[in-house]
Design an enzyme around this catalytic site. Structure first.
Site: not given
Ligand code: TRP
Ligand code: ZN
Length: 871
Positions: A272, A305
């Site tokens: 995210n 990530e």
């Protein structure tokens, strides 16, 4: 959930979105019994859409309560819109308008771990791939990118920390003990990258100065008790940020980078924007509680990530068929990062081993699919080894074919061309074509064809002409929906090695045809080919090596990966011979040549311990299964155990010396050298214990007691726990539990060690453990630790001939499907391989698949896997 036949979505049906959302303003009222979400969407019709005047269609989960809907301030009545199976449709909307929508959610009852849910008392979200539609009505598809502004309102005592994407821009307190924070994310993003977190969290803070001199605040949040386990993730994050600047020229683009650790999470971690959410297993690390493998996983996932910020977030996917665009590229990036931080050869060996065991098995299963799938029922089922690991191999082949410099130019061009866009794997390859001037049309078959290609290599040497000829034939077996495959374009790295070990030639061949011949001049002696160096393409290579040639390559090949691979090929061949003997009822034998080769390796103190440990590890039962025509569980186990115990006994002195050599008194550090020493030490200990001679179990017990780190403690623990000395075993099982019962991640190891215990009564043991207080069926890590480990690492018992293991698994899946369909579908994987087993076992597995198929309330996730498996 009650969909009996979910829709199939096809790549060829892709249409650009009819509506765009320039801004998304969200307000979350987080309460104990419910959460109210007010969403204001600024909507415009898309000038690029094919059909004009389309109704507005938004995705929205059925379980979500719609409280209020308005357009430009006008409340809509029930007759103004239709709500049906996952959609909200509004006819007759203007060209540009603001839609306001209030939904009511029940996060504390959300066991799917998708959308907004609670993990150990904190609120968090998981939106990839299609979780945002469980929060509000939205065009929840990655090619709709929007600027988000998010306000969180919650009780200040219970949830002092309120986080979302971007930067905090405003905050305040209300009179009723509640407070609020507003976050603005300046970068347009697809809804799958939205995140929020609310909880009582502790924080480790640091900062990073980018190449251009901007200061970025780095914050890692976790439960207070885990605050001492965040340093390694922080160091890994800083290393990854620096590496992406140096190797790809990519800088971070916000002022804050946050990571939050949660205990209930379906996967490893989620990228995210500005607010990564991590499974605790991929972020917490401490020498006392985390193994070397765990440390390396934290480093790799933190980097993975982070790298998504460019390969995934700044440039995202047009649709979910393009998933490998971000995942394959990002796995390639994190693998190169780990290779640079640790040992390159060892990292390559580990990755190829995973590919060969698990991805190759997937490629030959009913769920086989191309790196860019053509259709799906449930996209969650396509977060696979094929999309991730094979996808990374495809990117690696581009890197090999173009060379590092052109590849970098290609990636620069890709980021420059598509910054802020949602694109396809074709766009990625097109950038590589532009910078190299090459036509990669044929290469793109790697994206569209499923299955593992096979290379058959033969050769001929003409001593008089000093000419060496290699003939390479390629083919690829059929896979579901693809009966006939076209030849691939692939890089074949090779060396030619003389009998005495001298390298006569090294280079890169390119294969494009079904059959190709390569001729090498001026080769003065008959060479042994070292083929597919570094595993330059994800294929199965066949060449008729003699044992002597493999032993020569194991000793002399200049390519570390192929040295290891030569040893593996030899072991596999010898193991397969013993499997045959076992089936024929003949006594098994252990090759003297292998023993002598291993003795030499063990005595070669100049060898890197990490490499040595890799070379002295027999191929796993899972890998031998993948290689088998028909999997004979008992023969594989018997042959491997025979070889393992024979090598243990024959080299007992050498194992002891290796153990002692690596048993240094150094302070724990997870660097490549120390990790390598511990891996050799613990491998040597395992062989010593396998001799079943008295002193070695005591040595294991001593190591268990004296170790100052989880790597050594757990290795010794597993050896004792699986031993026939039940008194000592039970004592350590108790002691380990007493010591670590409050460390959830260590308890996962405790469960896994018992679930993979090969002694009799294994099923009864896991049945009992499922009742143990440390087990929690709502926590995916616990399910993987117990059910995943039993089905994946205890083949003897999972594949019991009476089908009891299969029935147990099917029972779990039916139960879990009601609660968490993503996890249920994943745990199902072993049953999808039924065609590879003997008729009795295959029949038993089919019975369980049919039992699930006959259940009326299957999720789309489980339905897709079960129905495709039975096809
Ligand atoms: N994008 C995540 C990654 O980095 C994958 C992921 C995390 C995911 N959570 C998920 C995928 C939940 C599907 C469902 O690989
Ligand atoms: Zn990823």
């Amino acid at each position: 959930m009650s969909v009996k036949q979910p829709n199939t979505i096809y790549l060829e049906d892709y249409q650009p979105p009819a509506w765009l959302i320039s801004h998304t303003k969200l307000r979350f009222e987080l309460e104990e019994e419910q959460t109210l979400v007010r969403a204001q969407l600024s909507i415009q019709s898309n000038p690029a859409a094919r059909d004009k005047r389309m109704p507005l269609e938004l995705f929205g989960d059925e379980g979500m309560e719609l409280c209020r809907l308005s357009i430009d301030g006008q409340i809509l009545e029930a007759c103004d819109y239709q709500r049906e199976a996952g959609y909200l449709r509004i006819n007759n909307v203007p060209d540009t308008f603001v839609l306001e929508c209030v939904t009511r959610l029940l996060p504390h009852e959300n066991t799917t771990l998708e959308g907004l849910y609670k993990s150990d008392g904190m609120f968090c979200t998981q939106c990839e791939a299609e979780g945002f539609r469980r929060i509000t009505f939205f065009p929840d598809r990655p090619d709709v990118m929007s600027v988000f502004s998010t306000t969180l309102v919650a009780d200040k005592c219970l949830y002092p920390v309120l986080l979302s994407n971007g930067n905090p821009v405003d905050s305040g307190e209300d009179d009723d003990g509640r407070h609020w924070v507003t976050w603005d994310d300046p970068w347009p993003k697809p809804s799958y990258l939205f995140a929020l977190v609310a909880g009582d969290l502790a924080l480790l803070e640091d900062s990073f100065t980018t190449l251009s001199g901007r200061e970025v605040a780095l914050r890692i949040y976790a439960e207070r008790k885990d605050l001492d386990k965040l340093d390694y993730a922080m160091q890994s994050l800083k290393n990854a940020m620096r590496w992406d600047e140096e190797v790809y020229g990519r800088e971070y683009d916000l002022d804050i980078y946050m990571i939050v650790a949660v205990d209930f999470f379906n996967m490893g971690a989620m990228e995210n924007k500005g607010l990564n959410i991590f499974n605790t297993s991929c972020v917490l690390a401490h020498p006392l509680t985390t193994t070397d493998q765990g440390f390396q996983r934290v480093e790799a996932v933190v980097a993975h990530e982070y790298f998504h910020n460019w390969s995934g977030n700044r440039v995202t996917c047009r649709d979910w068929f393009q998933l490998s665009l971000k995942e394959g590229f990002t796995v390639f990036r994190d693998a190169e990062f780990s290779a640079d931080m640790n040992s390159r050869t060892v990292k390559r060996i580990e990755d190829v081993t995973l590919l060969r065991t698990a991805q190759f098995a997937e490629d030959s299963s009913p769920m086989a699919h191309p790196v860019r799938p053509e259709s799906y029922m449930e996209i969650s089922n396509f977060y696979t080894l094929t999309v991730y690991e094979k996808g990374a191999e495809v990117v690696r082949m581009l890197h090999t074919l173009l060379g590092a410099e052109l590849f970098r130019q290609g990636s620069d061009l890709y980021f420059e061309r598509h910054d802020g866009q949602a694109v396809t794997t074709d766009d990625f390859v097109a950038a590589m074509e532009t910078v190299s001037g090459r036509d990669l049309t044929q290469f793109k078959r790697w994206y569209s064809q499923a299955g593992t290609p096979r290379l058959q290599v033969s050769d001929q040497y003409d001593a008089r002409a000093c000419e060496y000829r290699l003939t390479v034939r390629q083919s690829c077996p059929p896979s579901p929906g693809q009966d006939h495959k076209q030849p691939y374009h692939l890089p074949l790295a090779l060396g030619l090695v003389a009998e005495d070990g001298t390298e006569l030639y090294a280079g890169l061949l390119e294969l494009t045809g079904e059959e190709q011949e390569f001729c090498f001049d001026n080769i003065k002696q008959c060479p042994v080919p070292s083929l597919l160096r570094g595993f330059s393409a994800p294929v199965k290579l066949e060449y008729d090596y003699s044992d002597a040639q493999l032993l020569m390559l194991l000793r002399h090949d200049t390519d570390g990966f192929n040295r290891w691979d030569a040893g593996q090929r030899l072991s596999i061949r010898l193991l397969q011979e013993q499997m045959q003997r076992y089936r024929d009822g003949q006594p098994m034998v252990c090759s003297e040549a292998l023993i002598e080769a291993w003795r030499q390796l063990l005595n070669d103190t100049a060898l890197d311990p990490a490499m040595l440990a890799q070379c002295l590890r027999l191929p796993s039962e899972a890998q031998l299964s993948e290689l088998a025509e028909q999997i004979d569980v008992a023969a594989i186990h018997a042959a491997r155990e025979f070889m393992r115990t024979s090598l243990a006994a024959a080299l007992e002195q050498e194992w002891l010396q290796a153990y002692q050599r690596c048993d240094t008194n150094e302070l724990y550090a997870p660097d490549a050298d120390a990790v390598g020493r511990r891996s050799l030490k613990n491998l040597a200990l395992a062989y010593l214990v396998a001799t079943e001679r008295e002193p070695w179990l005591a040595l294991a017990r001593q190591q268990y007691q004296q170790s100052d780190n989880m790597t050594d403690q757990l290795a010794a623990f597993a050896l004792v726990a699986h031993s026939d000395d039940r008194e000592t075993a039970e004592e350590l099982l108790q002691a380990f539990y007493q010591q670590w019962q409050h460390e959830s991640l260590v308890m996962n190891q405790w469960l896994s060690v018992q679930a993979s215990d090969p002694r009799d009564g294994a099923l009864e043991r896991v049945v009992a453990l499922a009742q143990h207080p440390v087990f929690d069926m709502r926590n995916p890590n616990k399910l993987r630790a117990l059910i995943g480990a039993f089905c994946g690492q205890n083949a003897q018992h999972f594949h019991a001939e009476d089908g009891s293991g299969y029935a147990w698994l099917a029972g779990w899946i039916l139960q879990l499907d009601q609660q968490n369909p993503q996890i249920a579908a994943r745990l199902l994987t072993p049953l999808t391989r039924w065609k590879r087993y003997d008729p009795v076992r295959a029949g038993q597995m089919q019975v369980q698949l049919q039992r699930m198929m006959d259940t009326t309330e299957l999720s789309a996730d489980v339905y897709e896997v079960v129905s495709k498996s039975l096809m």
